[in-house]
Scaffold this active site. Structure first.
Site, PDB file in Angstrom:
ATOM      1  N   LYS A   8      52.968  51.854 -13.103  1.00 45.36           N
ATOM      2  CA  LYS A   8      53.585  50.750 -12.376  1.00 45.36           C
ATOM      3  C   LYS A   8      52.788  49.491 -12.715  1.00 45.36           C
ATOM      4  CE  LYS A   8      54.450  48.841  -7.802  1.00 45.36           C
ATOM      5  NZ  LYS A   8      54.133  48.934  -6.363  1.00 45.36           N
TER       6      LYS A   8
ATOM      7  N   SER B   3      53.672  50.229   3.218  1.00 43.27           N
ATOM      8  CA  SER B   3      53.221  49.691   4.507  1.00 43.27           C
ATOM      9  C   SER B   3      54.079  50.158   5.671  1.00 43.27           C
ATOM     10  CB  SER B   3      53.210  48.161   4.459  1.00 43.27           C
ATOM     11  OG  SER B   3      52.296  47.689   3.503  1.00 43.27           O
TER      12      SER B   3
END
Length: 261
Positions: free
Chosen positions: A100, A210
């Site tokens: 990524k 998150s």
């Protein structure tokens, strides 16, 4: 048998929920959340690979999770050169071809650097990595990243960790309209309903961190996101009803009155 796979450069996954590993209170909670999510692709920052400090090393616990493929990320890289170096180190340590690409040099807003991201992806894709770039919701950049051989594009829904959901929905729709590779929403989602909305829109997957790590019960929230992704994907396949500017009755309102006379 499930034939609806997420395919990334020949690698197939039945889960369309990708999990991040940051912000969790501890490693056991993180592992329980990953298991509850049913994810098969997990991203982790290179700086969390620290075999010299076992208490701070995530590589061992993550490799021990069955059915999970690691996608190292280049978080912390400030430019393409640093991201490329991080990708090589991560591949050597993890054995994973996935990377990524994450380049956000300004810590005040953590927005991805479009120019440096493109330059890094061009090199890494040519070297055979399965490149998954975190990017601003820019339709022009998305096509350029596709053209250089990225496996997917990962535009943000809103700023990292903001919980503002699909603030970039209109730009995401433009990317989806023209993309020939999977579009994966990465960053900003807060609620499972937003993940379902992204899937209904046509996204191939969502990446969550998150929203799970900061939840009161991370494993339960991870399971909720897994259900939402499945529901959104099923709704997309079923075909959502068209919108109307006017109310449309679901059944005749007065015809039974005439029949009774």
């Amino acid at each position: 048998m499930d034939t609806d796979h997420l395919e990334l450069k020949g690698h197939r996954f039945t889960s369309r929920l990708i999990m991040g590993t940051g912000k969790f209170a501890d490693t056991p909670t993180m592992c329980e959340a990953i298991k509850a999510s049913g994810t098969q692709l997990v991203t982790v920052a290179l700086r969390r690979f620290n075999p010299d400090l076992p208490g701070d090393d995530l590589l061992g616990p993550l490799l021990a999770l069955p059915g999970v493929t690691l996608m190292p990320n280049t978080s912390g890289a400030r430019d393409a050169r640093e991201a490329i170096r991080a990708a090589h180190i991560a591949r050597d340590l993890s054995g994973s071809p996935f990377i990524k690409v994450e380049i956000h040099p300004n810590p005040h807003h953590l927005m991805p650097d479009a120019i440096e991201t493109y330059e890094a992806c061009k090199v890494l894709a040519a070297e055979g990595f399965v490149v998954m770039p975190y990017m601003p919701p820019d339709p022009v950049l998305a096509k350029r990243l596709e053209d250089v051989g990225c496996a997917s594009v990962m535009p943000l829904g809103s700023a990292i960790g903001s919980g503002h959901g699909l603030a970039a929905a209109e730009l995401l729709r433009l990317i989806l309209r023209d993309s020939g590779i999977p579009v994966i929403v990465d960053a900003g989602l807060r609620a499972p309903s937003e993940a379902a909305a992204a899937m209904e829109m046509g996204c191939a997957a969502v990446l969550i961190n998150s929203a799970v790590a900061a939840a009161a019960n991370p494993p339960a929230m991870a399971a909720a996101f897994a259900q939402a992704v499945q529901a959104g994907r099923a709704a997309r396949h079923a075909g959502l009803m068209p919108r109307s500017e006017m109310a449309v009755a679901t059944s005749p309102l007065t015809s039974f009155l005439g029949a009774a006379q």
